[in-house]
Design an enzyme around this catalytic site. Structure first.
Site, PDB file in Angstrom:
ATOM      1  N   VAL A 194       2.449  -1.769   4.348  1.00  0.00           N
ATOM      2  CA  VAL A 194       1.934  -0.284   4.313  1.00  0.00           C
ATOM      3  C   VAL A 194       3.537   0.295   4.299  1.00  0.00           C
ATOM      4  O   VAL A 194       4.228   0.373   5.113  1.00  0.00           O
ATOM      5  CB  VAL A 194       1.365   0.134   5.403  1.00  0.00           C
ATOM      6  CG1 VAL A 194       0.779   1.539   5.286  1.00  0.00           C
ATOM      7  CG2 VAL A 194       0.024  -0.740   5.506  1.00  0.00           C
ATOM      8  N   CYS A 195       3.558   1.329   3.042  1.00  0.00           N
ATOM      9  CA  CYS A 195       4.730   2.087   3.066  1.00  0.00           C
ATOM     10  C   CYS A 195       5.156   3.137   4.154  1.00  0.00           C
ATOM     11  O   CYS A 195       4.088   3.898   4.581  1.00  0.00           O
ATOM     12  CB  CYS A 195       5.004   2.888   1.748  1.00  0.00           C
ATOM     13  SG  CYS A 195       6.281   4.067   1.677  1.00  0.00           S
ATOM     14  N   VAL A 196       6.169   2.911   4.761  1.00  0.00           N
ATOM     15  CA  VAL A 196       6.642   3.680   5.733  1.00  0.00           C
ATOM     16  C   VAL A 196       6.659   5.094   5.722  1.00  0.00           C
ATOM     17  O   VAL A 196       5.876   6.080   6.408  1.00  0.00           O
ATOM     18  CB  VAL A 196       7.861   3.224   6.638  1.00  0.00           C
ATOM     19  CG1 VAL A 196       9.021   3.441   5.663  1.00  0.00           C
ATOM     20  CG2 VAL A 196       8.210   4.092   7.895  1.00  0.00           C
ATOM     21  N   PHE A 242       0.792  -1.319  -0.079  1.00  0.00           N
ATOM     22  CA  PHE A 242       0.056  -0.008  -0.093  1.00  0.00           C
ATOM     23  C   PHE A 242       0.871   1.104   0.021  1.00  0.00           C
ATOM     24  O   PHE A 242       1.649   1.284   0.909  1.00  0.00           O
ATOM     25  CB  PHE A 242      -1.053   0.041   1.272  1.00  0.00           C
ATOM     26  CG  PHE A 242      -2.037  -1.171   1.265  1.00  0.00           C
ATOM     27  CD1 PHE A 242      -3.312  -1.089   0.622  1.00  0.00           C
ATOM     28  CD2 PHE A 242      -1.367  -2.257   1.622  1.00  0.00           C
ATOM     29  CE1 PHE A 242      -4.047  -2.005   0.637  1.00  0.00           C
ATOM     30  CE2 PHE A 242      -2.595  -3.584   1.907  1.00  0.00           C
ATOM     31  CZ  PHE A 242      -3.639  -3.208   0.939  1.00  0.00           C
ATOM     32  N   SER A 276       3.228   6.467   5.083  1.00  0.00           N
ATOM     33  CA  SER A 276       2.365   6.316   6.194  1.00  0.00           C
ATOM     34  C   SER A 276       2.594   7.696   7.106  1.00  0.00           C
ATOM     35  O   SER A 276       1.708   8.152   7.718  1.00  0.00           O
ATOM     36  CB  SER A 276       2.693   5.016   7.185  1.00  0.00           C
ATOM     37  OG  SER A 276       2.034   4.043   6.035  1.00  0.00           O
TER      38      SER A 276
END
Lengths: 131, 119, 102
Positions: free
Chosen positions: B77-79, B39, B82
């Site tokens: 989920v991409c840090v 994501f 995010s």
């Protein structure tokens, strides 16, 4: 083509990754986040190419000044791509011409390819990320 | 076959996450593997467990969590994306975890096909 | 290496389909999904354009997206194949890779 014959011999797989940019910068975040993907792909020693088509060509237009819209000007990063061994930058000729632009208007050296040649290059990839 | 999936849009606003989910369900039904769902961009909002859609609507986040639990799917989920959007570990729905963009590239390397669902 | 291209915007709203057609090679597959399904309808300029393309490219439209928007397979231009999500998966397997025109 992926080097599947190297599997199991501890040699990392190298695939052809292409990032296709078709959106202008600043109006949406896609151009910036695509750039981050390119840098990571290169860090994984993959065969990376970066393509600018349609309004994506505006990402590398010279002279971007973003101070008055309150956003960071990330366009200098395109000039630094060579430092990460990302040297395959392609722009579609038809997209440039439709926008009255020429290679001289771009802030980084690119290869300008016609739709037929660029389409052939797209076909040769293993993974295409579109932003 | 192993599929990697990239979701670039948040839930409800855009069909991208729904389409990706339907694709994943159909692929699993055919015996394929979902190697990873990554994501990115506003897509990170799919992981927010605080979302509460009306009862007669689908719950996009819960659908992903359930699918991940049933089929042991890696939901990443991409840090950086995010952090930009306030998606922190404490609000992640079950099955999602935060990691770097390297996970997307690794999915590209390891999966047989990668599909992008975006705007 | 034949590629499956996907497009998800109405061709009456954006030029994604036009770019996809310009840059995709003969032998490619093109799947119209989400709002792109409107492009496969009879009586639209895009539908007419696509029906001429079906000689060297295979055009597919995602049935669930078509039905959701109130259209039936009978309203799709001849030569365009209607597939469900399972069919989408099969296409992704059959072609060498998938390129999204998002």
């Amino acid at each position: 083509m992926s080097d599947t014959q190297d599997e199991g011999r501890g040699i990392p797989k190298v695939k052809r990754f292409m990032l296709v940019n078709r959106k202008a910068p600043y109006g949406t975040i896609y151009a910036l986040e695509a750039l981050e993907v390119v840098l990571i792909a290169a860090a994984f020693d993959q065969d990376v190419s970066l393509v600018f088509v349609d309004d994506g060509v505006y990402q590398i237009r010279k002279g971007q000044q973003t101070k008055d819209i309150g956003q960071k000007n990330f366009s200098p990063t395109y000039r630094a791509l060579g430092d990460y061994d990302i040297e395959k930058l392609y722009v579609e000729r038809e997209s440039l011409e439709a926008r009255g632009l020429a290679a001289d208007d771009l802030l980084v050296p690119v290869q300008v390819l016609g739709a037929v040649e660029l389409g052939a290059l797209m076909d040769e990839q293993d993974v295409v990320f579109s932003f | 076959m192993k599929f990697g999936i990239l979701v670039n849009e948040g839930p409800y606003q855009h069909q991208a996450s729904d389409s990706a989910y339907q694709f994943a369900v159909a692929a699993l039904a055919k015996g394929h593997e979902i190697y990873r769902v990554f994501f990115y961009n506003d897509g990170v909002n799919n992981a927010n467990k605080l979302t509460e859609p009306p009862q007669d609507d689908r719950n996009v986040t819960r659908q992903w969590s359930t699918l991940a639990a049933q089929h042991d799917i890696d939901l990443v989920v991409c840090v950086a994306a995010s952090l930009r959007r306030g998606i922190k570990a404490e609000i992640l729905a079950p099955g999602f975890h935060i990691s770097g963009l390297g996970q997307l590239i690794e999915a590209g390397i390891e999966a047989d096909r990668v599909l992008v669902f975006g705007d | 290496m034949a590629v499956l291209h996907t497009t998800n915007k109405s061709p009456m709203q954006t030029r994604d389909l036009e770019s996809c057609l310009r840059l995709s090679r003969p032998g490619s597959g093109i799947l119209l999904m989400e709002d792109a399904v409107y492009g496969a309808l009879k009586e639209t300029a895009a539908g007419t354009m696509l029906s001429k393309t079906t000689k060297d490219k295979r055009i597919y439209v995602l049935g669930p997206d078509l039905a959701a928007r109130g259209f039936t397979p009978e309203e799709v231009v001849p030569g365009v194949e209607v597939v469900d999500y399972g069919g989408f998966v099969d296409l992704a397997v059959k072609y060498h890779h998938v390129q999204a025109w998002v």
